[in-house]
Scaffold this motif. Sequence first.
Motif, PDB file in Angstrom:
ATOM      1  N   ILE A  77      30.440 -42.933   8.416  1.00  0.00           N
ATOM      2  CA  ILE A  77      29.240 -42.094   8.437  1.00  0.00           C
ATOM      3  C   ILE A  77      29.591 -40.722   8.982  1.00  0.00           C
ATOM      4  O   ILE A  77      30.214 -40.616  10.049  1.00  0.00           O
ATOM      5  CB  ILE A  77      28.131 -42.733   9.296  1.00  0.00           C
ATOM      6  CG1 ILE A  77      27.779 -44.127   8.753  1.00  0.00           C
ATOM      7  CG2 ILE A  77      26.881 -41.862   9.309  1.00  0.00           C
ATOM      8  CD1 ILE A  77      27.684 -45.181   9.779  1.00  0.00           C
ATOM      9  N   ILE A  78      29.210 -39.692   8.259  1.00  0.00           N
ATOM     10  CA  ILE A  78      29.496 -38.309   8.657  1.00  0.00           C
ATOM     11  C   ILE A  78      28.356 -37.792   9.527  1.00  0.00           C
ATOM     12  O   ILE A  78      27.181 -37.918   9.193  1.00  0.00           O
ATOM     13  CB  ILE A  78      29.664 -37.412   7.410  1.00  0.00           C
ATOM     14  CG1 ILE A  78      30.859 -37.885   6.569  1.00  0.00           C
ATOM     15  CG2 ILE A  78      29.838 -35.959   7.817  1.00  0.00           C
ATOM     16  CD1 ILE A  78      32.181 -37.897   7.300  1.00  0.00           C
ATOM     17  N   GLY A  79      28.733 -37.173  10.655  1.00  0.00           N
ATOM     18  CA  GLY A  79      27.739 -36.548  11.534  1.00  0.00           C
ATOM     19  C   GLY A  79      26.871 -37.564  12.252  1.00  0.00           C
ATOM     20  O   GLY A  79      27.280 -38.690  12.529  1.00  0.00           O
ATOM     21  N   GLN A  80      25.654 -37.146  12.598  1.00  0.00           N
ATOM     22  CA  GLN A  80      24.646 -37.976  13.275  1.00  0.00           C
ATOM     23  C   GLN A  80      25.193 -38.558  14.574  1.00  0.00           C
ATOM     24  O   GLN A  80      25.014 -39.743  14.877  1.00  0.00           O
ATOM     25  CB  GLN A  80      24.147 -39.110  12.348  1.00  0.00           C
ATOM     26  CG  GLN A  80      23.827 -38.709  10.922  1.00  0.00           C
ATOM     27  CD  GLN A  80      22.767 -37.618  10.810  1.00  0.00           C
ATOM     28  OE1 GLN A  80      22.280 -37.123  11.810  1.00  0.00           O
ATOM     29  NE2 GLN A  80      22.449 -37.209   9.596  1.00  0.00           N
ATOM     30  N   ASN A  81      25.861 -37.715  15.371  1.00  0.00           N
ATOM     31  CA  ASN A  81      26.505 -38.199  16.597  1.00  0.00           C
ATOM     32  C   ASN A  81      25.509 -38.743  17.612  1.00  0.00           C
ATOM     33  O   ASN A  81      25.813 -39.702  18.329  1.00  0.00           O
ATOM     34  CB  ASN A  81      27.331 -37.063  17.223  1.00  0.00           C
ATOM     35  CG  ASN A  81      28.519 -36.685  16.364  1.00  0.00           C
ATOM     36  OD1 ASN A  81      29.118 -37.543  15.726  1.00  0.00           O
ATOM     37  ND2 ASN A  81      28.855 -35.406  16.316  1.00  0.00           N
TER      38      ASN A  81
ATOM     39  N   ILE B  50      13.901 -45.694  23.019  1.00  0.00           N
ATOM     40  CA  ILE B  50      14.944 -44.715  22.647  1.00  0.00           C
ATOM     41  C   ILE B  50      14.625 -44.155  21.272  1.00  0.00           C
ATOM     42  O   ILE B  50      14.442 -44.902  20.308  1.00  0.00           O
ATOM     43  CB  ILE B  50      16.341 -45.367  22.646  1.00  0.00           C
ATOM     44  CG1 ILE B  50      16.646 -45.931  24.028  1.00  0.00           C
ATOM     45  CG2 ILE B  50      17.399 -44.363  22.231  1.00  0.00           C
ATOM     46  CD1 ILE B  50      17.921 -46.729  24.104  1.00  0.00           C
ATOM     47  N   ARG B  51      14.558 -42.824  21.197  1.00  0.00           N
ATOM     48  CA  ARG B  51      14.268 -42.165  19.917  1.00  0.00           C
ATOM     49  C   ARG B  51      15.324 -41.120  19.646  1.00  0.00           C
ATOM     50  O   ARG B  51      15.633 -40.298  20.508  1.00  0.00           O
ATOM     51  CB  ARG B  51      12.878 -41.521  19.952  1.00  0.00           C
ATOM     52  CG  ARG B  51      11.783 -42.547  20.135  1.00  0.00           C
ATOM     53  CD  ARG B  51      10.438 -41.946  20.409  1.00  0.00           C
ATOM     54  NE  ARG B  51       9.505 -42.977  20.860  1.00  0.00           N
ATOM     55  CZ  ARG B  51       8.256 -42.749  21.192  1.00  0.00           C
ATOM     56  NH1 ARG B  51       7.781 -41.518  21.127  1.00  0.00           N
ATOM     57  NH2 ARG B  51       7.479 -43.732  21.588  1.00  0.00           N
ATOM     58  N   VAL B  52      15.892 -41.186  18.459  1.00  0.00           N
ATOM     59  CA  VAL B  52      16.935 -40.215  18.086  1.00  0.00           C
ATOM     60  C   VAL B  52      16.562 -39.607  16.743  1.00  0.00           C
ATOM     61  O   VAL B  52      16.038 -40.279  15.854  1.00  0.00           O
ATOM     62  CB  VAL B  52      18.325 -40.876  17.999  1.00  0.00           C
ATOM     63  CG1 VAL B  52      18.830 -41.244  19.372  1.00  0.00           C
ATOM     64  CG2 VAL B  52      18.318 -42.101  17.104  1.00  0.00           C
ATOM     65  N   GLU B  53      16.806 -38.315  16.633  1.00  0.00           N
ATOM     66  CA  GLU B  53      16.509 -37.612  15.387  1.00  0.00           C
ATOM     67  C   GLU B  53      17.794 -37.372  14.624  1.00  0.00           C
ATOM     68  O   GLU B  53      18.786 -36.886  15.183  1.00  0.00           O
ATOM     69  CB  GLU B  53      15.812 -36.290  15.681  1.00  0.00           C
ATOM     70  CG  GLU B  53      15.291 -35.603  14.431  1.00  0.00           C
ATOM     71  CD  GLU B  53      14.370 -34.439  14.751  1.00  0.00           C
ATOM     72  OE1 GLU B  53      13.963 -33.745  13.800  1.00  0.00           O
ATOM     73  OE2 GLU B  53      14.071 -34.214  15.942  1.00  0.00           O
TER      74      GLU B  53
END
Length: 461
Positions: free
Chosen positions: A19-23, A346-349
């Motif tokens: 998966i690229i990005g979205q660290n 926990i919320r991640v964008e």
Amino acid sequence: MSSDELTPRMIVERLDQHIIGQNEAKRAVAIALRNRWRRQNVREELAEEISPKNIIMIGPTGVGKTEIARRLAKLDNSPFLKVEASKFTEVGYVGRDVESMIRDLVELTVNTVRLEEQEKVRAKAAEIAEERILDILLPLRQPEGPEDRIVDIQESQQYTTVESVPVSDTTREKLRKLLREGRLDNRMVDIETSEVRQGPMIEIFSSSGVEDMGLNIKEMFGNLFPQKKKKVRMKVPEAMDILEEEEAQRLVDMEKVTRIALDRVEQSGIIFLDEIDKIVGADGGQGPDVSREGVQRDLLPIVEGSNVNTKYGMVMTDHILFIAAGAFSGSKPSDLIPELQGRFPIRVELNSLGKEEFIRILTEPSNALVKQYIEMLATEGIELSFTEDAIAEIAEYASLVNERTENIGARRLYTIMENLLEDISFDAPDMEEKKIVIDENYVGEKLNDIIEDEDLSRYIL
């Protein structure tokens, strides 16, 4: 790799391979997975009190939400189920009851554990299958008199059974040697297999699962309509495979399988709740919004921890990790009912993908699209290659179409690549030129007309 070796940093590194990005999202799920291992290693009375920190991923479609959850489960072989929250709306018409996702997860896990246990007894099953084949080739019978003779097995390959061979260890071992050397592979044998009986089709309309009534319909009708045996003629290797599979199933202790599966679901299960934004209703008390809020209230006890009845026994959901995801384009997580919000702390964008991310997606992951097409066409003898400017042009077109029409993220690359390589894929078996280079000009020729005509690109790309 065992769970104790999977540090958060290592989990992120493994996810980076696909998966690229979205660290930010990767870090969140890595911590959640590590916290599960930490909970299992604290003292037992405290471990029961530690609940998983469920996660909501917020972002448009095609940015990697599902892939992150799926790859996370694969890292430590956790039971994993992906389910769309929208299927739980309008139960009794087109939807399903919320507890069905737990039953589905248990069913998947039981099947997985059963296959694992079958592999453990595979060697023993192969030995038993070999003995059964020898019994067919060399039937048990008593010699009738001194005139009985031993037939040379090598000279009687045309016979299905060697009826004139008296029972003796020497003959059986000789036959076993021929069997293992593959010299009986063309011999036809008759074996008995279980014929699957199909019971009558029955539909049950209920807001709760059939398992809640303590019934297993398949097993019930299986007893009413017992399996019949049928004789099938086939070659020895095929018969060996079938008999080995039958014996492996018989050797497996299903009580042990069920016990392991239920424990695995309770302690390390992961459920990915997709489209959770679709069950967010607007303010008001009429129409479909009531149904959506009802789904949220049905989800609440499952997420916060309850007992769910399955045909394999009760399952506690207290320590199952729930990862929810949604675009939340017309709503926001705070529109969920407050009780459910509290169960997803926990919320991640996740970020939208642009040209630079598309270039990396096309080339970097171990399953990158460019690598897939190169390998597939190599099976036809085609040596396909892409120049750097061609890949940049593909990424540019994908980004442009996402801006002009609907933003579907990396999924747009599939459409672009299929249209780009359609002619090559069709003509590949008949092509004389086996070396093909995809450059910027080729990409422009194939896609430029479609991109320039906005109506055309809307329908085709």
